[in-house]
Design a protein around this motif. Structure first.
Motif, PDB file in Angstrom:
ATOM      1  N   VAL A   1      -7.807  -4.801  -4.859  1.00 56.03           N
ATOM      2  CA  VAL A   1      -9.120  -5.207  -4.372  1.00 56.03           C
ATOM      3  C   VAL A   1      -9.942  -5.696  -5.571  1.00 56.03           C
ATOM      4  O   VAL A   1      -9.798  -5.177  -6.679  1.00 56.03           O
TER       5      VAL A   1
ATOM      6  N   THR B   1      -1.714   4.367  -1.413  1.00 64.15           N
ATOM      7  CA  THR B   1      -2.991   4.023  -0.775  1.00 64.15           C
ATOM      8  C   THR B   1      -2.817   3.900   0.731  1.00 64.15           C
ATOM      9  O   THR B   1      -1.927   3.194   1.209  1.00 64.15           O
TER      10      THR B   1
ATOM     11  N   TYR C   1      -7.952   2.049   2.060  1.00 65.38           N
ATOM     12  CA  TYR C   1      -8.453   0.715   2.389  1.00 65.38           C
ATOM     13  C   TYR C   1      -8.656   0.648   3.901  1.00 65.38           C
ATOM     14  O   TYR C   1      -7.776   1.074   4.655  1.00 65.38           O
TER      15      TYR C   1
ATOM     16  N   VAL D   1     -12.475   1.658   0.359  1.00 67.65           N
ATOM     17  CA  VAL D   1     -12.833   0.249   0.159  1.00 67.65           C
ATOM     18  C   VAL D   1     -12.667  -0.485   1.484  1.00 67.65           C
ATOM     19  O   VAL D   1     -11.602  -0.439   2.099  1.00 67.65           O
TER      20      VAL D   1
ATOM     21  N   CYS E   1       0.827  -1.215   0.000  1.00 70.08           N
ATOM     22  CA  CYS E   1       0.000   0.000   0.000  1.00 70.08           C
ATOM     23  C   CYS E   1       0.858   1.260   0.000  1.00 70.08           C
ATOM     24  O   CYS E   1       0.463   2.283  -0.560  1.00 70.08           O
TER      25      CYS E   1
ATOM     26  N   THR F   1      -9.067  -9.839  -1.749  1.00 69.36           N
ATOM     27  CA  THR F   1      -8.009  -8.837  -1.595  1.00 69.36           C
ATOM     28  C   THR F   1      -6.656  -9.489  -1.816  1.00 69.36           C
ATOM     29  O   THR F   1      -6.292 -10.437  -1.119  1.00 69.36           O
TER      30      THR F   1
ATOM     31  N   LEU G   1     -12.120  -3.770   3.485  1.00 70.43           N
ATOM     32  CA  LEU G   1     -11.513  -5.071   3.217  1.00 70.43           C
ATOM     33  C   LEU G   1     -11.762  -6.016   4.394  1.00 70.43           C
ATOM     34  O   LEU G   1     -11.084  -5.910   5.420  1.00 70.43           O
TER      35      LEU G   1
ATOM     36  N   SER H   1     -16.681   3.092  -7.838  1.00 69.92           N
ATOM     37  CA  SER H   1     -15.242   3.021  -7.573  1.00 69.92           C
ATOM     38  C   SER H   1     -14.429   3.837  -8.568  1.00 69.92           C
ATOM     39  O   SER H   1     -13.214   3.971  -8.407  1.00 69.92           O
TER      40      SER H   1
ATOM     41  N   SER I   1     -14.475  -5.011  -0.725  1.00 66.76           N
ATOM     42  CA  SER I   1     -13.679  -5.953  -1.499  1.00 66.76           C
ATOM     43  C   SER I   1     -14.189  -7.379  -1.309  1.00 66.76           C
ATOM     44  O   SER I   1     -14.458  -7.815  -0.193  1.00 66.76           O
TER      45      SER I   1
ATOM     46  N   LEU J   1      -3.720   2.507   4.319  1.00 68.42           N
ATOM     47  CA  LEU J   1      -4.319   1.297   4.890  1.00 68.42           C
ATOM     48  C   LEU J   1      -4.610   1.537   6.360  1.00 68.42           C
ATOM     49  O   LEU J   1      -3.716   1.840   7.145  1.00 68.42           O
TER      50      LEU J   1
END
Length: 232
Positions: A145, A62, A226, A166, A57, A138, A168, A158, A135, A64
């Motif tokens: 995802v 992204t 995420y 998202v 990530c 994953t 997860l 999305s 998701s 997390l």
């Protein structure tokens, strides 16, 4: 309008003849001598996969966030505020209720995808600041995802909003594409109806010109987050 296939058998017979063999009517799955794709992260535990996901990530721009099911609503509310609040668009999905965030989404006046509204859904997605999805699978190795489309799960949620969140479920973690493909293939073998569109999404959109100058968020969400939820 449903199309009609003409002269299919004659056409396929002709191709087989040109190849100098009988026409094959059944397929035999290939058996590979070596399967290196099966070896990557083969024995990794779920916690080890999470560490792989964390690292990836950081490479795909992204964020997390890790949380428990009981604190998911709190974590989601905080992220919504950081993104500047609504408008928000979500799938129509019973799992939002199961995860205990349906009340929050109502308080935030999130628009819920409604197949009866047709193109109005797309207009709402275009105007949305945040799109929230879940998701199905994953991929830890790539930070990807997998989102299943459907009547209540529009693909544009999305793609069109400025920011993407998202959720997860921890139970969806697999090592890589190899396992994801197996899961989908098993659904097909069992006669399960799979979605017409299955999207594999890895963080926000990325694009680079010929000089490799990377720009994030050119043709999709500018930012992606995420939220990994403990559901095991």
């Amino acid at each position: 309008m449903k199309g009609t296939v003409h002269n299919r058998d004659a056409f396929l017979d002709l191709i087989a003849k040109q190849l100098g063999r009988e026409r094959k009517t059944t397929l035999t799955p290939l058996v590979w001598k070596h399967n290196p794709q099966e070896e990557v992260l083969k024995d990794a535990t779920v916690d080890e996969l999470i560490e792989v996901l964390k690292l990836q990530c950081t490479k795909i721009h992204t964020e997390l966030i890790m949380t428990s099911k009981s604190k998911l609503s709190e974590a989601l509310e905080q992220k919504i505020k950081e993104f500047g609040n609504g408008p928000i668009i979500t799938w129509k999905d019973e799992r939002f209720e199961q995860f205990g965030i349906q009340t929050l989404l109502k308080e935030e006046q999130a628009f819920e995808w409604n197949p009866d509204l047709g193109k109005e859904n797309i207009a709402k997605a275009e105007q949305a600041n945040i799109g929230i999805t879940i998701s199905e699978i994953t991929l830890a190795e790539s930070g990807t995802v997998v989102l299943y489309s459907g009547p209540n799960r529009g693909r544009t949620i999305s793609f069109l909003p400025t920011n993407s969140i998202v959720i997860l479920p921890k139970s969806t973690l697999v090592p890589r594409m190899t396992q994801a493909a197996k899961i989908i293939r098993e659904k097909v073998k069992m006669g399960e109806q799979v979605p017409s569109a299955i999207n594999f999404i890895t963080g926000p959109s990325n694009s680079a010109d010929i000089e490799l100058n990377l720009v994030v968020g050119v043709h999709g969400p500018v930012k992606a987050t995420y939220i990994l939820v403990e559901d095991l």
